[in-house]
Scaffold this motif. Sequence first.
Motif, PDB file in Angstrom:
ATOM      1  N   THR A  93      31.747  13.882  -4.866  1.00  0.00           N
ATOM      2  CA  THR A  93      30.260  13.308  -4.401  1.00  0.00           C
ATOM      3  C   THR A  93      29.637  13.890  -5.970  1.00  0.00           C
ATOM      4  N   LEU A  94      29.854  14.464  -6.224  1.00  0.00           N
ATOM      5  CA  LEU A  94      28.856  15.216  -7.161  1.00  0.00           C
ATOM      6  C   LEU A  94      28.890  14.198  -8.509  1.00  0.00           C
ATOM      7  N   PRO A  95      29.599  14.045  -9.453  1.00  0.00           N
ATOM      8  CA  PRO A  95      30.002  13.015 -10.492  1.00  0.00           C
ATOM      9  C   PRO A  95      29.460  12.096 -10.262  1.00  0.00           C
ATOM     10  N   ALA A  96      29.652  11.001  -9.675  1.00  0.00           N
ATOM     11  CA  ALA A  96      28.503   9.902  -9.606  1.00  0.00           C
ATOM     12  C   ALA A  96      27.042  10.299  -9.308  1.00  0.00           C
ATOM     13  N   GLY A  97      26.886  11.294  -8.500  1.00  0.00           N
ATOM     14  CA  GLY A  97      25.449  11.853  -8.524  1.00  0.00           C
ATOM     15  C   GLY A  97      24.679  11.498  -9.760  1.00  0.00           C
ATOM     16  N   ILE A  98      25.779  13.019 -10.270  1.00  0.00           N
ATOM     17  CA  ILE A  98      24.975  13.708 -11.916  1.00  0.00           C
ATOM     18  C   ILE A  98      24.768  12.579 -13.200  1.00  0.00           C
ATOM     19  N   ILE A  99      25.673  11.585 -12.935  1.00  0.00           N
ATOM     20  CA  ILE A  99      26.498  10.434 -13.603  1.00  0.00           C
ATOM     21  C   ILE A  99      25.019   9.896 -13.028  1.00  0.00           C
ATOM     22  N   GLY A 100      24.763   9.501 -11.954  1.00  0.00           N
ATOM     23  CA  GLY A 100      24.052   8.232 -11.857  1.00  0.00           C
ATOM     24  C   GLY A 100      22.533   8.736 -11.770  1.00  0.00           C
ATOM     25  N   LEU A 101      22.222  10.066 -12.211  1.00  0.00           N
ATOM     26  CA  LEU A 101      20.527  10.806 -12.329  1.00  0.00           C
ATOM     27  C   LEU A 101      20.558  10.272 -14.088  1.00  0.00           C
TER      28      LEU A 101
END
Length: 265
Positions: A93-101
């Motif tokens: 989940t972390l990559p999408a959350g960080i890149i999305g922000l």
Amino acid sequence: MDWLHLIILSLVQGITEFLPISSSAHLILPSQVLGWPDQGQAFDVAVHVGTLLAVLICFRHEVIATTRGWLAHVFRRQVSAESRLGWAIIIGTLPAGIIGLLLEDYIEQYTRSMLFIAATTIIFGLLLWYADVKGRRVAEMDQLTWKSALIIGFAQALALIPGTSRSGITMTAALLLGFTRQTAARFSFLLSIPLILAAGGLKAVELAQSGEAAPWNDIFIGAALSFVAAFLCIKLFLKALDALGMLPFVIYRLLLGVTLLFIAL
């Protein structure tokens, strides 16, 4: 929101959220092709609630077992298949959350044109076909490592681009890593839970901060319709996946992409 728009968009969201055909593309296109107004924040909240409930109910046993296993590992250092799956979901989940922000504004500004969506629909559809044909399809869920979860997580970040399909790109990555179709699909669905929860929560906060009166009828109807559509879609998809493979969805994406190219050009 117009009743016809509400019903159609709710069903489209529920059907496309978990199929590898891009829900974001299908929700963007009505406004560009048919001239429909933007569905608004209340609708976004409603369909996120509906699809979240659908995946939670479909995978309730896995969610409960994974949560218990992860908590047992955190507080009592008990390692199990369930705890490893819990960590894999977090890592994925972390990559999408960080890149999305970091890139949300850029993505919103430059990637929502019909021509761009047509291209991503075709390109990632062909990649899904390649993964389904060339993948070894032998690894099961208990063979999921933190490295493979991270790779699938970075693939999921690509779904921030409209037309990619979150479920499609995560299944593509899992298939390329050698996982079975069922494992690829089930991990993709479990991986959707944190992101849908976060996206729905963010939309709810934005709706509350806007000061607008919440259209509760639209919210309840949108949530109910998207829930039913998503629930049936998950069940039917998993039941038919091994027999049909990904080819029907690849063909659909190619036809949709070519149609959009024709309209855009």
